[in-house]
Design an enzyme around this catalytic site. Structure first.
Site, PDB file in Angstrom:
ATOM      1  N   ASP A 384      -2.832  16.240  -1.846  1.00  0.00           N
ATOM      2  CA  ASP A 384      -2.162  15.524  -0.779  1.00  0.00           C
ATOM      3  C   ASP A 384      -1.500  16.566   0.118  1.00  0.00           C
ATOM      4  O   ASP A 384      -1.266  17.695  -0.314  1.00  0.00           O
ATOM      5  CB  ASP A 384      -1.108  14.586  -1.376  1.00  0.00           C
ATOM      6  CG  ASP A 384      -0.552  13.615  -0.357  1.00  0.00           C
ATOM      7  OD1 ASP A 384      -1.234  13.373   0.642  1.00  0.00           O
ATOM      8  OD2 ASP A 384       0.558  13.102  -0.571  1.00  0.00           O
ATOM      9  N   THR A 386       1.429  15.905   2.509  1.00  0.00           N
ATOM     10  CA  THR A 386       2.864  15.750   2.687  1.00  0.00           C
ATOM     11  C   THR A 386       3.618  16.022   1.396  1.00  0.00           C
ATOM     12  O   THR A 386       3.387  15.365   0.383  1.00  0.00           O
ATOM     13  CB  THR A 386       3.189  14.332   3.191  1.00  0.00           C
ATOM     14  OG1 THR A 386       2.442  14.087   4.374  1.00  0.00           O
ATOM     15  CG2 THR A 386       4.670  14.181   3.460  1.00  0.00           C
ATOM     16  N   GLU A 489      13.656  12.268  14.287  1.00  0.00           N
ATOM     17  CA  GLU A 489      14.928  12.517  14.973  1.00  0.00           C
ATOM     18  C   GLU A 489      15.705  13.649  14.306  1.00  0.00           C
ATOM     19  O   GLU A 489      16.406  14.405  14.983  1.00  0.00           O
ATOM     20  CB  GLU A 489      15.749  11.231  15.021  1.00  0.00           C
ATOM     21  CG  GLU A 489      15.098  10.145  15.872  1.00  0.00           C
ATOM     22  CD  GLU A 489      16.022   8.993  16.170  1.00  0.00           C
ATOM     23  OE1 GLU A 489      16.966   8.773  15.379  1.00  0.00           O
ATOM     24  OE2 GLU A 489      15.818   8.308  17.196  1.00  0.00           O
ATOM     25  N   GLY A 656      -2.954  11.084   4.743  1.00  0.00           N
ATOM     26  CA  GLY A 656      -2.897   9.905   5.605  1.00  0.00           C
ATOM     27  C   GLY A 656      -2.619  10.244   7.049  1.00  0.00           C
ATOM     28  O   GLY A 656      -2.510   9.352   7.882  1.00  0.00           O
ATOM     29  N   ASP A 657      -2.502  11.540   7.370  1.00  0.00           N
ATOM     30  CA  ASP A 657      -2.132  11.952   8.722  1.00  0.00           C
ATOM     31  C   ASP A 657      -3.297  11.867   9.710  1.00  0.00           C
ATOM     32  O   ASP A 657      -4.442  11.664   9.329  1.00  0.00           O
ATOM     33  CB  ASP A 657      -1.598  13.383   8.702  1.00  0.00           C
ATOM     34  CG  ASP A 657      -0.092  13.409   8.456  1.00  0.00           C
ATOM     35  OD1 ASP A 657       0.567  12.416   8.786  1.00  0.00           O
ATOM     36  OD2 ASP A 657       0.407  14.412   7.922  1.00  0.00           O
ATOM     37  N   ARG A 714      -6.424  10.196   7.471  1.00  0.00           N
ATOM     38  CA  ARG A 714      -6.224   8.739   7.381  1.00  0.00           C
ATOM     39  C   ARG A 714      -6.741   8.211   6.047  1.00  0.00           C
ATOM     40  O   ARG A 714      -7.435   7.190   5.981  1.00  0.00           O
ATOM     41  CB  ARG A 714      -6.913   8.031   8.540  1.00  0.00           C
ATOM     42  CG  ARG A 714      -6.386   8.404   9.920  1.00  0.00           C
ATOM     43  CD  ARG A 714      -4.907   8.106  10.057  1.00  0.00           C
ATOM     44  NE  ARG A 714      -4.425   8.267  11.425  1.00  0.00           N
ATOM     45  CZ  ARG A 714      -3.145   8.446  11.737  1.00  0.00           C
ATOM     46  NH1 ARG A 714      -2.250   8.528  10.764  1.00  0.00           N
ATOM     47  NH2 ARG A 714      -2.755   8.575  12.987  1.00  0.00           N
ATOM     48  N   LYS A 720      -9.815   8.440  -1.881  1.00  0.00           N
ATOM     49  CA  LYS A 720      -9.538   9.532  -2.813  1.00  0.00           C
ATOM     50  C   LYS A 720     -10.352   9.369  -4.091  1.00  0.00           C
ATOM     51  O   LYS A 720     -10.890  10.340  -4.630  1.00  0.00           O
ATOM     52  CB  LYS A 720      -8.040   9.580  -3.131  1.00  0.00           C
ATOM     53  CG  LYS A 720      -7.192   9.879  -1.913  1.00  0.00           C
ATOM     54  CD  LYS A 720      -5.709   9.959  -2.254  1.00  0.00           C
ATOM     55  CE  LYS A 720      -4.894  10.285  -1.005  1.00  0.00           C
ATOM     56  NZ  LYS A 720      -3.464  10.445  -1.276  1.00  0.00           N
ATOM     57  N   ASP A 739       2.021  12.598  -5.143  1.00  0.00           N
ATOM     58  CA  ASP A 739       3.358  12.159  -5.531  1.00  0.00           C
ATOM     59  C   ASP A 739       3.558  10.659  -5.390  1.00  0.00           C
ATOM     60  O   ASP A 739       4.395  10.091  -6.062  1.00  0.00           O
ATOM     61  CB  ASP A 739       4.421  12.894  -4.715  1.00  0.00           C
ATOM     62  CG  ASP A 739       4.171  12.795  -3.207  1.00  0.00           C
ATOM     63  OD1 ASP A 739       3.255  12.049  -2.813  1.00  0.00           O
ATOM     64  OD2 ASP A 739       4.882  13.466  -2.445  1.00  0.00           O
ATOM     65  N   ASN A 742       0.158   5.616  -4.064  1.00  0.00           N
ATOM     66  CA  ASN A 742      -1.208   5.552  -3.539  1.00  0.00           C
ATOM     67  C   ASN A 742      -2.082   6.661  -4.116  1.00  0.00           C
ATOM     68  O   ASN A 742      -3.301   6.593  -4.047  1.00  0.00           O
ATOM     69  CB  ASN A 742      -1.191   5.624  -2.014  1.00  0.00           C
ATOM     70  CG  ASN A 742      -0.637   6.950  -1.502  1.00  0.00           C
ATOM     71  OD1 ASN A 742       0.409   7.396  -1.956  1.00  0.00           O
ATOM     72  ND2 ASN A 742      -1.320   7.561  -0.565  1.00  0.00           N
TER      73      ASN A 742
END
Length: 1082
Positions: A384, A386, A489, A656-657, A714, A720, A739, A742
């Site tokens: 993964d 992230t 932010e 998923g990016d 995505r 996977k 982690d 999913n």
């Protein structure tokens, strides 16, 4: 009543329903309907008594207890394996013929095997049983009219809970009130961006979890705003609990009955299914169809050795005309035992358990022992992005102010700390900068000094960055930087803080410079957020806006494009220029936002400011610039990926990016080659794919791809799993890191599942084989290195054990020729002597071999070949050579003492009783035993390196005659194990009763001279064989490595894909041979 340990039954449970089914799933009901159906109180919450009653009824709010440590099952695993069963059968035969001493010794060996194995595995299971924790420890619930802190595990359906930024959702909640409320559901859905929630909408019953915007899910985190809601599902009835339950369901072990198209099946089909189920059960019992490749091979080896042992026993009986005499039968048992590596189970278990403890020190926790040695064979890692390859934190990397230039932020390991990472500046637009060639040290500036110049354009940009922002970034009293709020932010706020322009500084304190008047939260329709602030010194109102670039630029009517020229109209020409600059930043994998502002002169009613028409507020803006954000790779990710490539391991990123972001990160960390322009189009398209593209392909089409994707963007959970299956079809042995929930199905399906210990969910940990305690991709290298070290060492001690078994079996079988006056064979080695060598003399040194440190080149050679496993051709030949050489020397010593220096009298009944007539036989047997013991001990030292000379294990050492002394002392466990083997032989030789009755030999004197000569010949023979191997492998290495690039890792890994590349793709086995030859063929 207490909750059933087995957990609740989820049969018939529908996603989105409560612990007790409601009329519809919660997302299909209004908040008021959920309150009524759960018998909740929206104002005062549950009473303490009612909450206690519901806790007893529904159970604790957790994911259910795992089976935990089960001593009975652990004990059964120690008993129910092929090696132990062979020993049990030998013990039974010994008891049957009333050979009490031999039977007792075998029983002791069995007890030792089971006891040590049980305690080692029990300790490992206890260590892992503590790895459970995901939800926040407390939640804010309304009880008896007051808001109180309640342990998350005690939250019940019907509780009114309050959530704010930074909280972890304690259970599945139907929202009643939400203000700017967003949650991070990456653990559940894999969506990297926060999801904005609402309360009024209801959705169809079949709406997927990711689209139920009126529900907040257990274990997700609040990134913005606040909310209240009614808990409708807890524990295993939550969405996360449902997934956890599905993962824990064990597959049926019963073979299905083959049926015809009409569903009927004949009696023979039922018989076939029952027979196959029975064979499967026997296979599981013997271990031949479960476990890792090595475990299966060892189980099959045990059965093979059992068959050989039976054949050997029959040969013994046949050579003695199938006499039923006790000494003949015990000779047959002894010969059979000589083929059984009885200490293998103990040594393997202890070595792997010790490896597990060693891994903890290297931030890796092993959930089951089998994955440790399996890591040494991993060929592909599916990771993964992230939080694994990246820090899991958004960081402002680039900022562009049209009339000034582009600011760049250097690498930092602390994304919340604005004081780390160099800031550089170039008076160019992003589209005119070659960021690939850009030196981060070029144009370094002091951000604080820049603000002192009071440049109006920089100040205007920073005001938007800092104030159109709800994140809180601050430094605590201990000097640590912390942040809370939306990741995007936070990143922008940290960037503003680099210029000492933090929101807290501007709008906080007793006399703030700015006062917030109104807020217009991000809206998915307009894709912008805005705030109105009043500058207290001038009493001027300002509108600050940020959002999607293509939306912001069409809300702007002016821009300061060139320095010193003032503001000019924002025409389509300039808008296209902005979009071109946005594209150049997006190619770097950055998420790009536009910033704008203006003064606002209309009257504002602060009490009703939220009711203002935002379309009138968010227009006629002045374009201030762009900010580029990205989730930075960990600084150690790129070196770790490179090390994986050096180790022959491919790394795949499944994220998923967005494809552009994923591709850029993959290029940055080295998953994709930097020379992508040299890769043919069809290969390049295969290397980077979206999940939709990959999922549209059939299995046959996937198998026909020139290469499996190195980047899948995505990505969905099923994608996977399909990736893992595609790798399996290509005979790859893959590890999957992750982690979130999913990731769990693919963690379960992978050969080695690797979960994150800090950011990982309980469900992911349950599905994994190992857990990284520091969530660091680099720790996977520690695991791989340890796995390879274990693989090497297991290979060494298996070779050592089986070479001895061959030596003992050959000694006894050839020894059948020594017959006494009755025509019965006299064994050169007694049964207890055999067990002593197998368990005591060999057992401890074998453990010492298991503790050997990793070879220096262990991460520069390809993975072990799974099909061959530890039993390579080299190992098999070594086993035969060493076994035959030891047998020849032992038989030579026995013969020399018996016939060369003795009278050759084999006596009568010398297999059982010591008499004067048997003295020569007993002394010859003692000499043979001493030789075998010494050879077993010396062979352990020779096995430290299977090719290099024992006297020159460090070829570059200048200690030509003494280096071996340092080498033997380096592994102190092995050293003292061998010394203990030398020492313990003397009690067996010279203590009365033990020598004659138990070991069936006599103390020796001058015979030690024979032993010393034989030991010298042993070393000479082994060293000569190693020399021959080195010559052979050096010659073959020159041929194998001739065309491989030596230092260019990228060319070695991706070279076969580059256009016009001369080299082809070598097979894993060829690479493995070449790597091993290069490493050890010196």
């Amino acid at each position: 009543m207490a909750k059933d340990k087995k957990g609740p039954s989820l049969e018939g449970h529908v996603s989105g329903q409560s612990n007790e089914p409601m009329s519809k799933p919660a997302h299909s009901l209004s908040s008021q309907a959920v309150i009524e159906e759960t018998k909740a109180n929206a104002d005062d919450g549950l009473t303490t008594a009612e909450a206690k009653s519901r806790l007893e009824k529904f159970g604790r709010n957790d994911l259910g207890d795992a089976p935990g440590v089960q001593p009975v099952k652990i004990l059964l695993r120690q008993v129910a394996n092929a090696m132990t069963l062979v020993l049990v059968m030998a013990m039974a035969v010994s008891f049957g013929i009333k050979s009490w001493i031999e039977a007792g010794v075998i029983a002791a060996v069995i007890a030792l095997n089971i006891t040590v194995g049980f305690f080692q595995e029990f300790q490992a299971e206890k260590t892992m049983d503590s790895l459970r924790s995901l939800s926040s420890p407390t939640a804010m619930a309304v009880r008896d009219g007051d808001t109180v802190s309640v342990p998350t595990a005690e939250i019940v359906p019907g509780d009114m809970v309050e959530m704010k930024t930074g909280d972890t959702i304690p259970a599945d909640v139907r929202l009643v009130e939400a203000v700017n409320f967003e949650t991070d559901e990456a653990l559940l859905t894999g969506e990297s961006l926060p999801v904005r929630k609402e309360t009024e909408e209801t959705y169809p019953e079949d709406t997927g979890p990711g689209d139920r915007l009126n529900v907040a899910y257990s274990s997700s985190t609040v990134t913005k705003g606040r909310a209240r809601g009614i808990v409708f599902a807890t524990g295993m009835y939550t969405e996360i609990g449902t997934i956890a339950s599905a993962l824990r369901q064990k597959q049926s072990k019963r073979r299905p009955v083959k049926r015809k198209e009409d569903g009927r099946a004949g009696p023979h089909r039922y018989a076939q299914a029952y027979a196959l189920t029975g064979f499967d059960a026997v296979g599981r019992f013997l271990g031949v169809n479960v476990g890792t490749p090595l475990q299966k091979k060892l189980s099959r080896l045990a059965i093979l050795l059992f068959g050989i042992a039976v054949v050997c026993a029959i040969i013994v009986l046949g050579a003695n005309e199938f006499s039923g005499a006790q000494e003949v039968v015990i000779y047959a048992v002894a010969t059979g035992l000589s083929m059984i590596p009885a200490s293998l189970i103990v040594v393997l278990t202890i070595t792997m358990a010790a490896g597990t403890k060693r891994m903890v020190e290297r931030h890796v926790i092993v959930r089951n022992l089998k994955s440790l040695e399996a890591l040494g064979a991993v060929t592909d890692i599916c990771s993964d992005k992230t939080g694994t390859l990246t820090q899991g934190k958004m960081v402002a990397k680039k900022a562009w102010i049209p009339c000034l230039g582009t600011y760049s932020v250097g690498t930092s390991n602390e994304p919340f700390n604005p004081t780390l990472g160099d800031m550089s500046f170039m008076e160019k637009q992003p589209r005119d900068i070659d960021f690939v060639q850009l030196d981060e040290k070029e144009g370094v500036v002091d951000a604080h000094e820049l603000m002192k110049h009071n440049d109006e354009h920089l100040l205007a940009y920073m005001n938007v960055a800092s104030l159109a922002n709800l994140a809180n970034v601050h430094k605590n009293p201990e000097g640590e930087w912390h942040a809370r709020g939306d990741p995007t932010e936070i990143a922008i706020q940290v960037f503003a803080s680099r210029f000492d322009w933090n929101r807290l500084k501007l709008s906080g304190g007793e006399k703030p410079a700015w006062h917030q008047v109104a807020e217009f939260p991000f809206d998915s329709d307009v894709k912008k957020m805005s705030v109105i602030f009043r500058e207290n010194e001038t009493n001027t109102n300002w509108v600050f806006t940020k959002g999607a670039v293509e939306r912001v630029i069409y809300s702007c009517t002016s821009v300061a494009w060139n320095k010193g020229e003032g503001y000019i109209p924002m025409t389509d020409k300039f808008r296209n220029e902005v979009l071109a600059n946005m594209e150049s930043l997006a190619k770097l994998g950055l998420r790009v936002l536009g910033l704008a502002s203006k003064t606002y002169t209309d009257e504002i009613d602060e009490k009703n400011a939220g009711e203002m028409d935002r379309s009138l507020i968010e227009n006629d803006l002045v374009f201030r610039g762009l900010v580029g954000l990205y989730d930075p790779p960990r600084p150690e990710s790129a070196p770790s990926v490179r090390q994986c490539h050096e180790a022959g391991i491919k790394v795949h990123m499944l994220t998923g990016d967005h494809p552009g972001t994923a591709r850029a990160i993959a290029l940055e960390v080295g998953i994709l080659p930097s020379r992508m322009n040299e890769v043919p189009k069809d290969v390049a398209e295969s290397m980077v794919m979206t999940a939709s593209q990959f999922d549209k392909l059939s299995d046959d089409q996937i198998d026909a791809l020139p290469t499996l994707p190195l980047v899948v963007a995505r990505c969905a959970p099923n994608t996977k799993v399909r990736m893992i299956e595609a790798l399996h079809r290509r005979k790859a042995f893959c590890a999957m890191t992750g982690d979130g929930v999913n990731d769990s199905p693919s963690l379960k399906r992978a050969d080695v599942g690797i979960a994150m210990g800090q950011a990982g969910s309980d469900v992911a940990k349950d599905a994994s084989d190992i857990v990284l305690t520091d969530d660091n991709f680099a720790s996977i290298l520690n695991a791989v290195e340890e796995g390879r070290r274990m693989f090497d060492n297991i290979q060494k001690f298996i070779l050592h054990l089986l070479a001895e078994n061959i030596a003992q079996a050959c000694t006894l079988l050839i020894g059948l020729a020594f017959k006494d006056s009755r025509g019965l064979s006299v064994f050169p080695l007694a049964p207890v002597e055999i067990l002593w060598v197998i368990m005591i003399t060999s057992g401890m040194p074998d453990m010492g071999l298991g503790f050997e440190i990793a070879a220096p080149d262990i991460l520069t050679r390809p993975p072990q070949n799974l099909e061959r496993g530890v039993f390579t051709l080299e190992v098999m030949v070594d086993m035969l050579v060493y076994g035959l050489w030891v047998a020849a020397l032992c038989l030579g010593a026995f013969t020399l003492v018996l016939y060369g220096f003795g009278d050759g009298d084999l006596g009568i009944n010398c297999n059982d009783v010591y008499t004067d007539a048997c003295d020569t036989v007993f002394r010859a047997r003692a000499t043979c035993f001493a030789c075998l013991t010494w050879f077993a001990l010396f062979l352990a030292w020779e096995m430290v390196n299977m090719r290099r000379s024992f006297f020159r294990m460090q070829p570059k050492s200048k200690k030509y005659f003494t280096q071996w002394m340092y080498d033997v002392w380096r592994n102190k466990f092995l050293f003292w194990a061998i010394i203990a083997g030398f020492v313990t032989i003397f009690p067996t030789l010279y203590i009365p009763v033990i020598n004659h009755i138990v070991f069936k030999h006599e103390g020796i004197s001058w015979e030690w001279g024979v032993v010393f000569v034989a030991a010298t010949l042993f070393f000479a023979g082994v060293e000569f064989w190693k020399f021959c191997k080195r010559v052979f492998f050096r010659r073959r290495a020159r041929k194998s490595l001739g065309s491989l690039p030596a230092d260019d890792i990228e060319a070695r890994v991706f070279g076969n894909y580059f256009s016009g590349s001369p080299q082809g793709e070598s097979s894993p086995s060829t690479q493995s041979e070449a790597g091993n030859e290069k490493a050890t063929g010196q």
